[in-house]
Design a protein around this motif. Structure first.
Motif, PDB file in Angstrom:
ATOM      1  N   GLY A 217       0.162   2.756  -8.903  1.00 45.74           N
ATOM      2  CA  GLY A 217      -0.789   3.405  -8.018  1.00 45.74           C
ATOM      3  C   GLY A 217      -0.415   3.489  -6.560  1.00 45.74           C
ATOM      4  O   GLY A 217      -1.261   3.768  -5.716  1.00 45.74           O
ATOM      5  N   VAL A 218       0.857   3.266  -6.241  1.00 43.13           N
ATOM      6  CA  VAL A 218       1.277   3.192  -4.842  1.00 43.13           C
ATOM      7  C   VAL A 218       2.132   4.399  -4.480  1.00 43.13           C
ATOM      8  O   VAL A 218       3.061   4.750  -5.221  1.00 43.13           O
ATOM      9  N   PRO A 219       1.864   5.060  -3.353  1.00 38.28           N
ATOM     10  CA  PRO A 219       2.673   6.212  -2.935  1.00 38.28           C
ATOM     11  C   PRO A 219       3.984   5.778  -2.294  1.00 38.28           C
ATOM     12  O   PRO A 219       4.153   4.623  -1.891  1.00 38.28           O
ATOM     13  N   THR A 220       4.904   6.715  -2.200  1.00 30.16           N
ATOM     14  CA  THR A 220       6.181   6.473  -1.532  1.00 30.16           C
ATOM     15  C   THR A 220       6.375   7.488  -0.417  1.00 30.16           C
ATOM     16  O   THR A 220       5.767   8.563  -0.405  1.00 30.16           O
ATOM     17  N   THR A 221       7.253   7.123   0.514  1.00 29.48           N
ATOM     18  CA  THR A 221       7.553   8.004   1.634  1.00 29.48           C
ATOM     19  C   THR A 221       8.994   7.772   2.060  1.00 29.48           C
ATOM     20  O   THR A 221       9.609   6.769   1.701  1.00 29.48           O
TER      21      THR A 221
ATOM     22  N   ASP B  84       0.821  -1.220   0.000  1.00 33.35           N
ATOM     23  CA  ASP B  84       0.000   0.000   0.000  1.00 33.35           C
ATOM     24  C   ASP B  84       0.849   1.263   0.000  1.00 33.35           C
ATOM     25  O   ASP B  84       0.338   2.357  -0.264  1.00 33.35           O
ATOM     26  N   VAL B  85       2.123   1.122   0.317  1.00 34.70           N
ATOM     27  CA  VAL B  85       3.060   2.240   0.321  1.00 34.70           C
ATOM     28  C   VAL B  85       4.459   1.631   0.231  1.00 34.70           C
ATOM     29  O   VAL B  85       4.659   0.467   0.612  1.00 34.70           O
ATOM     30  N   ILE B  86       5.410   2.378  -0.303  1.00 33.80           N
ATOM     31  CA  ILE B  86       6.804   1.949  -0.326  1.00 33.80           C
ATOM     32  C   ILE B  86       7.620   3.005   0.408  1.00 33.80           C
ATOM     33  O   ILE B  86       7.508   4.201   0.121  1.00 33.80           O
TER      34      ILE B  86
END
Length: 997
Positions: A760-764, A736-738
């Motif tokens: 479609g996946v956000p990064t942080t 769901d996130v990387i």
């Protein structure tokens, strides 16, 4: 621009997926360019050209130049150079920098316009803080290449390096004397100097009650400028003829050497500005600048989340699989239970209860399985007879026992406790023997075939290395899996000793690797790979010929010779747990998450898992077929979100209690920012299926890290080939996130973000810039640890961040997570939080002790830990939040649990924000609607509205105006199901039958 090898590999890997992806060319990521201009800088470093007085400064990891009198800044090089500690050569023709462009800190030189970059040092070392020799032929630097921080030099033309200092305190931040005969450096509390001809060391500035650093000799060699960090802040000092005095009035001087403009004039960064001070007259001036950043912020279609379908889904969260000695069956954990899979047949449940099971392992004869379970209150070891289904409890110590490993004779189990200690238990008599004192989050143990040694993965030298333990002697030694290499994770990735004793199998660089060893575990040759795809969790067959492993959610078999892998079919599906009935909730007060003021006396009608209608309360509603909930004296709010959580970090020790605890505090959604991938996926699937009680879980796998690694839930990445595998794992396991971590390269971060956005996946990450320029979606912490360590951040200094940080975050559209460790100081306001019945039932003993220690710290009655804060620190942290919000930025509530107190930490974050001046409406939205928006699920979560999912919290008092009342949870609805706090805590308020703990 040329396409990197990673980009080419990743493109090829995506072809099959994009063919069926909902993404279209029109909906793919598109860059939205923004510009942000700033006139202040946080922790900026300054250098000046001796040729023409041009000022070059490092602002947010981007070099800029301005004329000597100041003005509009011109970028020097691009933002992937990752420069630090810039300093002009004596002739002004080159800049020396400390660059992280290739994934390690190295010394490089670059032309003043950013061209002609030339790297001078190489290797798996950190080379830091360059300082030119007066004749411009050498550069002094600090390096760990000798195993500790010493001063070295590199010849600018030949690249030859030479070690200058040896022994004593760690040494850093060199500066060359003008005559070229000595180098001064920081040595903790003193500044020392080494004579290059004789090696003699003398102290230039003696110890004081402060740290001393960043020395810089004046051109005439009479005066040494340096920084002093103490209670008064960080100030600029000079030492001349044994006399030390302060220069200037700044108390937030940035931690870089002040550069000499003349024999008595210094230029440096301080309090957000570029300052010039005269050491003779005390006169001071500032050099104004205006620097513009160009940001590319992606617009892309977010991953779809189906919260309603009952369609069966394939289980891919397979945790800790183990191949039977005969190679015919696999045991593993999935959907909150243990399963036995006869290869070629259907799996069957070995356990079927609410409790948590971990780490199943086969006995050498294949007749029994040992595992850990919290069915007696905390994690204990059990031995299950496969044929009869009968089991016995093998341990019952205080605390948790996990990670069992059978001795070759089947008479003992090795295991670990909650503190990381290594033990054995005799299965016949129950005697427990300590083998090693606690280690830092070690991997699972494995026995040598002769039963004399144990091996496991440990943290050593900033890498995941292999520990060999002599069981009888209790001694140990570490070996490298390969030169400068790491085992992929300190979890299920090995090493596992082959039954014939010839090999250690483990995942390295995310592929299964074999290391040949002798009977003691000592390597007898180089390691070799036996897979070339993303591969985890190896286990052996009894004949040492076959290896089982996980590839992106699929069980596979290969051979010791690396033959083509074959799948192990697994027909295991689950469906989302969906309520079929309806609720009518009479709410005395409803704060819906979107509007500032609460509504009163309303009925919330829930059908299935969604809110159908919200209407004025009616006493005459038809009750048949409905569950009525009387909340007429309570306030209903949206479920809370913890946006920064490492849910699997202590999941083995928490067991079934973790999800219950989070729900009992009103937390109905958590977001992982780094966890073991398969354990996180198993958790998400078990929570989705209803096999485990707890919040919704937006998961990720291990944080993507550079070649040096600290946390057990970080995965070191060493090359572009491996990075392609990591992206395949993230895509196919449905992250769901990387999250990219501290030592991950900037150019790779940009590539990962572009790839992630395509599916479609956000990064942080922990970085503001250049992450915000490359489309990274979010930043964790107001100012978190970085590749420069805990003592430095581009996002915070002693006096907090300056306008560069505020404007880049706010106008760049990059939310921060709060993670206010300082909020533990608020325990002094409400000591009863520590004795809350929910904690007494659902915290482990270790967690209760840790929280009590935080209370004593807050009350001034006990020592404070590294992460504990003070009211003053909390006030400063919240001041940063207020500045971000005032500028139009977004701050989302997150805790970093379990590094902070699980569940309690979120409420302390919210209370701290409210206490020190954030509008309660903004505080509440940080943990509800705004978090849902960042998760990409605002249409379903974050507020109580018709059509949205029914995730609700019921509290005493008016939480819409008094954030403190949010903790007074009485009930919670998650996905349309009602839970009372009493129901959630009941299984652990009284020990289960037969429990002795």
């Amino acid at each position: 621009m040329s396409i990197s090898p990673f980009r080419r590999f990743a493109r090829a890997a995506l072809v099959g997926v994009l063919a069926v992806s909902p993404l279209t060319a029109a909906a793919s990521a598109q860059a939205a360019e923004r510009t942000v201009t700033v006139a202040e800088g946080t922790n900026l470093a300054v250098t000046v050209s001796p040729r023409d007085g041009t000022v070059v400064f490092d602002l947010q990891g981007q070099l800029f130049s301005i004329p000597r009198e100041g003005g509009d800044a011109t970028p020097v090089g691009d933002d992937r150079l990752d420069p630090f500690w810039p300093v002009f050569s004596p002739d002004g023709r080159e800049l020396a920098i400390q660059s992280y462009a290739d994934g390690m800190f190295h010394i490089a030189v670059v032309a003043p316009d950013g061209s002609a970059v030339r790297q001078l040092t190489f290797g798996e070392h950190d080379d830091l803080q360059p300082a030119w020799s007066p004749d411009g032929t050498k550069i002094a630097f600090s390096s760990d290449r000798a195993g500790r921080a010493e001063i070295w030099t590199v010849d600018v033309r030949s690249g030859e390096t030479r070690q200058i200092t040896r022994g004593g305190a760690p040494k850093s931040q060199p500066t060359w004397a003008p005559d070229g005969g000595s180098i001064a450096y920081a040595a903790g509390f003193t500044i020392d100097s080494v004579d290059l001809a004789t090696g003699a060391v003398r102290t230039v500035v003696p110890a004081a009650k402060a740290f001393l650093g960043a020395p810089s000799w004046s051109p005439d060699g009479r005066t040494l400028a340096f920084l002093r960090s103490g209670a008064e802040g960080r100030t600029l000092m000079v030492s001349e003829s044994g006399t030390v005095r302060q220069v200037g009035t700044y108390t937030d001087v940035f931690p870089f050497p002040a550069r000499w403009l003349s024999a008595h004039e210094l230029i440096y960064g301080a309090n957000g500005r570029i300052a010039v001070s005269d050491t003779l007259t005390g006169a001071a001036r500032e050099v104004p600048f205006s620097a513009t950043f160009t940001l590319d912020r992606d617009r892309y279609q977010r991953k779809a989340h189906d919260f309603d379908s009952r369609k069966p889904r394939q289980a891919r969260g397979i945790a800790g699989p183990a191949l039977s000695p005969d190679g015919r069956a696999v045991v593993f954990k999935a959907l909150n239970d243990l399963w036995l899979l006869p290869i070629g047949d259907k799996p069957r449940r070995l356990t079927h209860d609410q409790f948590s099971e971990w780490d199943p392992v086969w006995s050498p004869d294949g007749k029994s399985i040992a595992y850990a379970s919290d069915k007696a209150g905390t994690e204990d070891l059990y031995v299950l007879d496969v044929a009869s289904g009968q089991e016995k409890r093998a341990t019952s110590l205080p605390g948790a026992e996990v990670s069992p490993a059978w001795s070759p004779d089947g008479k003992k189990l090795a295991f670990e406790d909650q503190e990381g200690g290594l033990f054995t238990v005799d299965l016949a008599g129950g005697a427990v023997t300590r083998v090693l004192k606690p280690l830092t989050t070690p991997g699972r143990p494995s026995w040598s075939p002769d039963g004399k040694f144990l091996t496991l993965t440990v943290s050593a030298g900033q890498r995941n290395q292999i520990l060999l333990v002599d069981v009888t002697a209790g001694t140990s030694r570490t070996i490298e899996p390969s030169p400068y290499g790491s085992v992929s994770t300190r979890g299920d990735d090995g090493p596992v000793w082959s039954p014939d004793g010839h090999w250690l199998a483990f995942s390295q660089d995310s592929v299964i690797t074999l290391l040949p060893v002798d009977a003691t575990g000592a390597p007898t040759g180089p390691s070799r790979r036996v897979t070339d795809e993303a591969s985890d969790a190896p286990s052996w067959s009894g004949d040492s010929k076959t290896l089982l492993y996980l590839h992106n959610g699929t069980l596979r078999l290969t051979t010791v010779d690396g033959d083509a892998p074959r799948d192990v079919p697994l027909d295991l599906t689950f469906a989302q747990d969906q309520p079929t009935g309806g609720l009518v909730i009479h709410a005395g007060r409803l704060w819906d998450g979107r509007h500032r003021e609460a509504r009163t006396d309303v009925d919330i009608i829930v059908v299935g898992n969604r809110v159908k209608r919200i209407e004025p309360h009616r006493e005459d509603r038809q009750r048949a077929g409905w569950q009525f909930v009387d909340a007429s004296k309570l306030t209903v709010t949206p479920g809370l979100v913890d946006m920064h959580n490492h849910q699997e970090m202590q999941a083995k020790f928490f067991g079934d209690r973790q999800g219950r605890l989070l729900l009992s505090y009103g937390i109905t959604t958590t977001r992982s920012t780094g966890d073991p991938a398969y354990r996180a996926l198993e958790d998400r699937e078990a929570l989705t299926s209803g096999d485990r009680i707890g919040p919704r879980f937006f998961m990720t796998g291990e944080m993507l890290e550079g070649s040096r690694v600290s946390w057990e839930f970080a995965r070191p990445v060493r090359d572009e080939r491996q990075l392609t595998l990591e992206m395949s794992r993230a895509r196919e396991l449905g992250y769901d996130v990387i999250k990219t971590y501290q030592r991950f390269r900037n150019d790779w971060q940009a590539e990962v973000t572009e790839q992630a956005h395509e599916f479609g996946v956000p990064t942080t990450s922990h970085y503001l810039y250049p992450a915000v320029s490359h489309g990274v979606d979010m930043k964790e912490h107001l100012a978190g640890p970085s590749r420069w360590g805990f003592g430095f951040s581009h996002e915070g200094s002693l006096s907090g961040p300056y306008e560069d940080v505020i404007q880049l975050a706010a106008r760049g559209g990059m939310p921060f997570s709060s993670t206010l460790f300082s909020s533990s100081s608020l325990l002094a306001d409400d000591p009863a939080m520590v004795t809350d019945p929910r904690l007494r039932a659902l915290y482990t003993g270790t967690q209760q002790q840790a929280l009590h220690a935080k209370l004593l710290c807050a009350q001034g009655k006990g020592p404070c830990g590294f992460l504990d804060g003070t009211p003053e620190r909390a006030r400063k942290d919240v001041d940063v939040i207020k500045r971000l919000l005032a500028a139009g930025g977004v701050v989302l509530a997150g805790t970093d649990a379990p590094l902070d107190s699980t569940a309690v930490g979120l409420h302390l974050n919210l209370r701290s924000m409210a206490k020190y001046g954030v509008d309660p409406f903004q505080v509440l939205q940080s943990a509800t609607l705004l978090s849902a928006r960042q998760l990409g699920v605002e249409r379903d979560l974050g507020s109580v509205e018709e059509g949205k999912l029914a995730d609700l919290v019921f509290t005493e008092g008016d939480a819409s105006h008094d954030v403190n009342r949010l903790m007074d949870v009485r009930m919670v609805v998650k996905n349309g199901k009602l839970h009372t706090v009493d129901e959630l805590t009941a299984p652990f308020r009284t020990p289960p039958p037969g429990a002795s703990k």
